[in-house]
Enzyme design. Structure first.
Site, mmCIF file in Angstrom:
data_model
loop_
_atom_site.group_PDB
_atom_site.id
_atom_site.type_symbol
_atom_site.label_atom_id
_atom_site.label_comp_id
_atom_site.label_asym_id
_atom_site.label_seq_id
_atom_site.Cartn_x
_atom_site.Cartn_y
_atom_site.Cartn_z
ATOM 1 N N ASP A 12 1.027 -1.097 0.196
ATOM 2 C CA ASP A 12 -0.368 -0.011 0.072
ATOM 3 C C ASP A 12 1.341 1.149 -0.105
ATOM 4 O O ASP A 12 2.228 1.014 0.682
ATOM 5 C CB ASP A 12 -1.187 0.488 0.747
ATOM 6 C CG ASP A 12 -1.964 0.770 0.938
ATOM 7 O OD1 ASP A 12 -3.048 1.123 0.170
ATOM 8 O OD2 ASP A 12 -2.940 0.826 2.322
ATOM 9 N N HIS A 29 2.831 3.337 -9.095
ATOM 10 C CA HIS A 29 2.420 1.832 -8.881
ATOM 11 C C HIS A 29 3.874 1.407 -9.805
ATOM 12 O O HIS A 29 3.976 0.288 -9.949
ATOM 13 C CB HIS A 29 1.419 1.394 -9.477
ATOM 14 C CG HIS A 29 0.203 2.134 -9.532
ATOM 15 N ND1 HIS A 29 -0.012 1.835 -7.905
ATOM 16 C CD2 HIS A 29 -0.780 2.715 -9.586
ATOM 17 C CE1 HIS A 29 -1.325 1.876 -7.559
ATOM 18 N NE2 HIS A 29 -1.686 3.320 -8.688
ATOM 19 N N THR A 58 -10.600 -6.750 -5.049
ATOM 20 C CA THR A 58 -12.208 -7.044 -6.245
ATOM 21 C C THR A 58 -12.513 -5.568 -5.400
ATOM 22 O O THR A 58 -12.872 -5.082 -6.560
ATOM 23 C CB THR A 58 -12.883 -8.241 -5.383
ATOM 24 O OG1 THR A 58 -13.085 -7.650 -4.087
ATOM 25 C CG2 THR A 58 -12.652 -9.547 -5.956
ATOM 26 N N LEU A 123 11.481 -19.799 -4.071
ATOM 27 C CA LEU A 123 10.287 -18.918 -3.037
ATOM 28 C C LEU A 123 9.161 -18.636 -3.692
ATOM 29 O O LEU A 123 8.672 -18.962 -5.048
ATOM 30 C CB LEU A 123 10.572 -17.638 -3.437
ATOM 31 C CG LEU A 123 9.840 -16.373 -2.346
ATOM 32 C CD1 LEU A 123 10.056 -16.998 -1.653
ATOM 33 C CD2 LEU A 123 9.992 -15.072 -3.029
#
Ligand code: IPE
Ligand code: IPE
Ligand code: MG
Length: 231
Positions: A12, A29, A58, A123
């Site tokens: 975030d 972003h 969503t 990973l």
């Protein structure tokens, strides 16, 4: 340092990070997606076996169309980069969430990425895209109810393990540590079932600035708590 097996992160603060620099949200972003690559490598070097990141919820479809489109473009590119990184670092990638709402070509890239990396031993990297915990549980219940109706599952025999096995995260151990960056202290519909016993760590640092040192700090705090309440 005792390293948690599974770390989940709510990425975030990309938008606020960019705004503070006088740049458009989309720049945040782009930098955020680059940081995912870095943290994947660092997490593995530290001994973390499972890393799960919340990339698009969503609810995020409700953002301005232009921002959603920009994020989709970044995801499209990211899937391509991730294919190479998965190869290079032996990473096994899985996407959780309802991918059927994504553009066809992004869905194809996801399928290819999962297929190509499925035998890798490094990973275990899980990306949540168009993910919402309530949506995941709803889809799971719908499928389970269908299987009960078809006689595949006996309703009396449904256990917690049965429910886990119908979730998108089936086969992935529950997170030991959840990190949310950028100061918000909520789950925003992330892994509600899976986080039942997880330790939470919140930091003011926005995602693009979240470094290896920040991850170490989170793990140190997790360890301190572990010692207090540990087994
Ligand atoms: C997280 O950053 C990335 C996504 C949810 C796609 P945000 O875009 O939520 O950034 P803030 O919270 O507005 O700063
Ligand atoms: C949560 O972040 C979802 C992701 C990180 C993908 P948001 O920034 O979308 O969450 P809210 O809207 O602040 O709860
Ligand atoms: Mg946010």
């Amino acid at each position: 340092m005792d390293v948690p097996r599974h770390v989940a992160i709510i990425l975030d603060g990309n938008g606020r990070w960019a705004k503070a620099k006088g740049r458009p949200r989309n720049y945040g972003h782009v930098q955020g997606s680059k940081n995912v690559e870095t943290i994947c490598e660092e997490a593995w070097k530290m001994g973390i076996k499972y890393l799960t990141v919340y990339a698009f919820s969503t609810e995020n479809w409700n953002r301005p169309k232009e921002e959603v489109n920009a994020i989709m473009t970044i995801l499209r590119d990211y899937m391509k980069t991730c294919l190479k990184t998965a190869e290079k670092n032996d990473m096994k990638v899985r996407v959780i969430g309802d991918i059927t709402r994504l553009d066809r070509d992004i869905q194809d890239r996801i399928v290819q990425l999962e297929e190509d990396s499925k035998d890798h031993g490094g990973l275990n990297f899980t990306i949540a895209i168009n993910y919402g915990s309530r949506d995941e549980i709803t889809r799971a219940v719908r499928k389970l109810a269908g299987d009960c109706k078809d006689g595949v599952v006996d309703p009396e025999a449904i256990s917690e393990e049965t429910i886990s096995s119908y979730l998108d995260t089936h086969g992935i151990p529950d997170p030991d540590l959840l990190i949310r960056t950028s100061g918000e202290m909520r789950l925003s519909n992330f892994l509600l079932w899976q986080l039942a016993y997880t330790e939470f760590y919140f930091t003011e640092v926005p995602w693009p600035d979240f470094t290896k040192e920040e991850l170490e700090r989170a793990i140190r705090q997790y360890n301190a708590r572990d010692r207090r309440y540990g087994e």
